[in-house]
Design a protein around this motif. Structure first.
Motif, mmCIF file in Angstrom:
data_model
loop_
_atom_site.group_PDB
_atom_site.id
_atom_site.type_symbol
_atom_site.label_atom_id
_atom_site.label_comp_id
_atom_site.label_asym_id
_atom_site.label_seq_id
_atom_site.Cartn_x
_atom_site.Cartn_y
_atom_site.Cartn_z
ATOM 1 N N VAL A 1 -27.519 130.879 85.539
ATOM 2 C CA VAL A 1 -27.265 129.444 85.631
ATOM 3 C C VAL A 1 -26.010 129.135 84.815
ATOM 4 O O VAL A 1 -25.930 129.478 83.634
ATOM 5 C CB VAL A 1 -28.470 128.627 85.120
ATOM 6 N N SER A 2 -25.045 128.502 85.469
ATOM 7 C CA SER A 2 -23.758 128.245 84.825
ATOM 8 C C SER A 2 -23.092 127.027 85.452
ATOM 9 O O SER A 2 -22.983 126.936 86.672
ATOM 10 C CB SER A 2 -22.843 129.461 84.977
ATOM 11 N N SER A 3 -22.629 126.117 84.620
ATOM 12 C CA SER A 3 -21.921 124.934 85.117
ATOM 13 C C SER A 3 -20.532 125.280 85.621
ATOM 14 O O SER A 3 -20.031 124.657 86.561
ATOM 15 C CB SER A 3 -21.786 123.888 84.008
ATOM 16 N N ASP A 4 -19.895 126.266 84.996
ATOM 17 C CA ASP A 4 -18.519 126.600 85.350
ATOM 18 C C ASP A 4 -18.363 127.935 86.078
ATOM 19 O O ASP A 4 -17.259 128.351 86.394
ATOM 20 C CB ASP A 4 -17.624 126.568 84.117
ATOM 21 N N GLY A 5 -19.467 128.631 86.320
ATOM 22 C CA GLY A 5 -19.396 129.914 87.011
ATOM 23 C C GLY A 5 -18.983 131.072 86.133
ATOM 24 O O GLY A 5 -18.855 132.194 86.610
ATOM 25 N N GLU A 6 -18.771 130.821 84.835
ATOM 26 C CA GLU A 6 -18.344 131.881 83.920
ATOM 27 C C GLU A 6 -19.231 132.020 82.687
ATOM 28 O O GLU A 6 -19.451 133.122 82.227
ATOM 29 C CB GLU A 6 -16.902 131.643 83.474
ATOM 30 N N HIS A 7 -19.675 130.902 82.146
ATOM 31 C CA HIS A 7 -20.457 130.924 80.904
ATOM 32 C C HIS A 7 -21.936 130.699 81.218
ATOM 33 O O HIS A 7 -22.299 129.681 81.813
ATOM 34 C CB HIS A 7 -19.945 129.862 79.934
ATOM 35 N N ALA A 8 -22.760 131.652 80.826
ATOM 36 C CA ALA A 8 -24.186 131.601 81.122
ATOM 37 C C ALA A 8 -24.890 130.567 80.246
ATOM 38 O O ALA A 8 -24.766 130.586 79.026
ATOM 39 C CB ALA A 8 -24.815 132.975 80.904
ATOM 40 N N GLU A 9 -25.621 129.668 80.902
ATOM 41 C CA GLU A 9 -26.410 128.659 80.204
ATOM 42 C C GLU A 9 -27.902 128.974 80.284
ATOM 43 O O GLU A 9 -28.707 128.420 79.542
ATOM 44 C CB GLU A 9 -26.154 127.286 80.816
ATOM 45 N N GLY A 10 -28.243 129.821 81.229
ATOM 46 C CA GLY A 10 -29.639 130.184 81.430
ATOM 47 C C GLY A 10 -29.752 131.183 82.554
ATOM 48 O O GLY A 10 -28.747 131.675 83.087
ATOM 49 N N ILE A 11 -30.997 131.455 82.913
ATOM 50 C CA ILE A 11 -31.260 132.401 83.993
ATOM 51 C C ILE A 11 -32.507 131.913 84.731
ATOM 52 O O ILE A 11 -33.412 131.333 84.128
ATOM 53 C CB ILE A 11 -31.436 133.831 83.433
ATOM 54 N N LEU A 12 -32.547 132.106 86.029
ATOM 55 C CA LEU A 12 -33.685 131.703 86.845
ATOM 56 C C LEU A 12 -34.060 132.874 87.738
ATOM 57 O O LEU A 12 -33.201 133.437 88.423
ATOM 58 C CB LEU A 12 -33.336 130.486 87.708
ATOM 59 N N SER A 13 -35.326 133.222 87.719
ATOM 60 C CA SER A 13 -35.787 134.340 88.538
ATOM 61 C C SER A 13 -36.724 133.856 89.637
ATOM 62 O O SER A 13 -37.266 132.745 89.576
ATOM 63 C CB SER A 13 -36.512 135.371 87.669
ATOM 64 N N ILE B 1 -25.473 129.811 89.741
ATOM 65 C CA ILE B 1 -25.858 128.531 90.352
ATOM 66 C C ILE B 1 -25.737 127.459 89.282
ATOM 67 O O ILE B 1 -25.941 127.735 88.092
ATOM 68 C CB ILE B 1 -27.280 128.589 90.948
ATOM 69 N N ALA B 2 -25.381 126.266 89.689
ATOM 70 C CA ALA B 2 -25.223 125.153 88.751
ATOM 71 C C ALA B 2 -26.599 124.670 88.274
ATOM 72 O O ALA B 2 -27.570 124.713 89.037
ATOM 73 C CB ALA B 2 -24.475 124.006 89.423
ATOM 74 N N PRO B 3 -26.688 124.196 87.041
ATOM 75 C CA PRO B 3 -27.972 123.728 86.513
ATOM 76 C C PRO B 3 -28.535 122.519 87.255
ATOM 77 O O PRO B 3 -29.751 122.310 87.267
ATOM 78 C CB PRO B 3 -27.677 123.383 85.055
ATOM 79 N N ASP B 4 -27.674 121.747 87.928
ATOM 80 C CA ASP B 4 -28.169 120.575 88.653
ATOM 81 C C ASP B 4 -28.511 120.888 90.114
ATOM 82 O O ASP B 4 -28.969 120.008 90.850
ATOM 83 C CB ASP B 4 -27.172 119.426 88.570
ATOM 84 N N ALA B 5 -28.346 122.128 90.535
ATOM 85 C CA ALA B 5 -28.761 122.530 91.889
ATOM 86 C C ALA B 5 -30.287 122.478 91.961
ATOM 87 O O ALA B 5 -30.978 122.565 90.948
ATOM 88 C CB ALA B 5 -28.264 123.938 92.199
ATOM 89 N N LEU C 1 -39.636 122.089 94.394
ATOM 90 C CA LEU C 1 -38.449 122.580 95.094
ATOM 91 C C LEU C 1 -37.290 121.589 95.069
ATOM 92 O O LEU C 1 -36.136 121.979 95.217
ATOM 93 C CB LEU C 1 -38.790 122.945 96.536
ATOM 94 N N ASP C 2 -37.594 120.322 94.861
ATOM 95 C CA ASP C 2 -36.548 119.301 94.801
ATOM 96 C C ASP C 2 -36.019 119.087 93.391
ATOM 97 O O ASP C 2 -35.029 118.385 93.206
ATOM 98 C CB ASP C 2 -37.083 117.969 95.330
ATOM 99 N N LYS C 3 -36.661 119.675 92.396
ATOM 100 C CA LYS C 3 -36.238 119.494 91.004
ATOM 101 C C LYS C 3 -35.050 120.387 90.682
ATOM 102 O O LYS C 3 -34.760 121.343 91.387
ATOM 103 C CB LYS C 3 -37.403 119.799 90.079
ATOM 104 N N ALA C 4 -34.372 120.070 89.591
ATOM 105 C CA ALA C 4 -33.173 120.799 89.186
ATOM 106 C C ALA C 4 -33.510 122.166 88.594
ATOM 107 O O ALA C 4 -34.540 122.331 87.935
ATOM 108 C CB ALA C 4 -32.390 119.983 88.155
ATOM 109 N N VAL C 5 -32.627 123.105 88.839
ATOM 110 C CA VAL C 5 -32.747 124.448 88.276
ATOM 111 C C VAL C 5 -32.918 124.377 86.758
ATOM 112 O O VAL C 5 -33.702 125.120 86.174
ATOM 113 C CB VAL C 5 -31.505 125.290 88.656
ATOM 114 N N SER C 6 -32.214 123.445 86.121
ATOM 115 C CA SER C 6 -32.284 123.319 84.657
ATOM 116 C C SER C 6 -33.695 123.022 84.164
ATOM 117 O O SER C 6 -34.019 123.305 83.010
ATOM 118 C CB SER C 6 -31.321 122.242 84.168
ATOM 119 N N SER C 7 -34.548 122.496 85.026
ATOM 120 C CA SER C 7 -35.927 122.186 84.640
ATOM 121 C C SER C 7 -36.773 123.438 84.435
ATOM 122 O O SER C 7 -37.749 123.410 83.702
ATOM 123 C CB SER C 7 -36.601 121.326 85.711
#
Length: 112
Positions: free
Chosen positions: A41-53, A18-22, A69-75
């Motif tokens: 969490v990945s901006s390009d679908g290939e390189h991991a930037e994080g993980i959300l559980s 999922i994109a970090p801005d989702a 629920l309206d905030k970004a995954v990156s938060s």
């Protein structure tokens, strides 16, 4: 036993990202639809930037309420990723996960 043996027993649908801005709401829907407990969490679908559980989401809901629920995954994603490769020993990985108190570890090959 090596991680690659576990991966061979899994369906080869690819890694769910999922994109970090989702939004957290989008992430929760994705987790529910795919019947999984975590998403990379990945901006390009290939390189991991994080993980959300799902636990990350539930904790934030308990602390902040439904507004999160309206905030970004990156938060709320875990940015400091602990990863393994398919050639790592499962016993060592399980010890590391137990000691670190986490349940999911992305498998990374060639930085992807």
């Amino acid at each position: 036993m090596l991680v690659q043996l576990i991966l061979k027993s899994k369906p080869s649908e690819g890694v769910v990202t999922i994109a970090p801005d989702a939004s957290i709401s989008e992430a929760a829907k994705l987790l529910s639809e795919r019947k999984i407990g975590t998403v990379v969490v990945s901006s390009d679908g290939e390189h991991a930037e994080g993980i959300l559980s799902e636990r990350d989401i539930v904790r934030e809901l308990a602390q902040s309420g439904g507004g999160c629920l309206d905030k970004a995954v990156s938060s709320y994603m875990t940015r400091k990723l602990i990863t393994c490769t398919s050639h790592d020993n499962v016993g060592q990985i399980l010890r590391q996960m137990t000691e670190g108190r986490f349940r999911h570890m992305p498998v990374v090959e060639d930085d992807k």
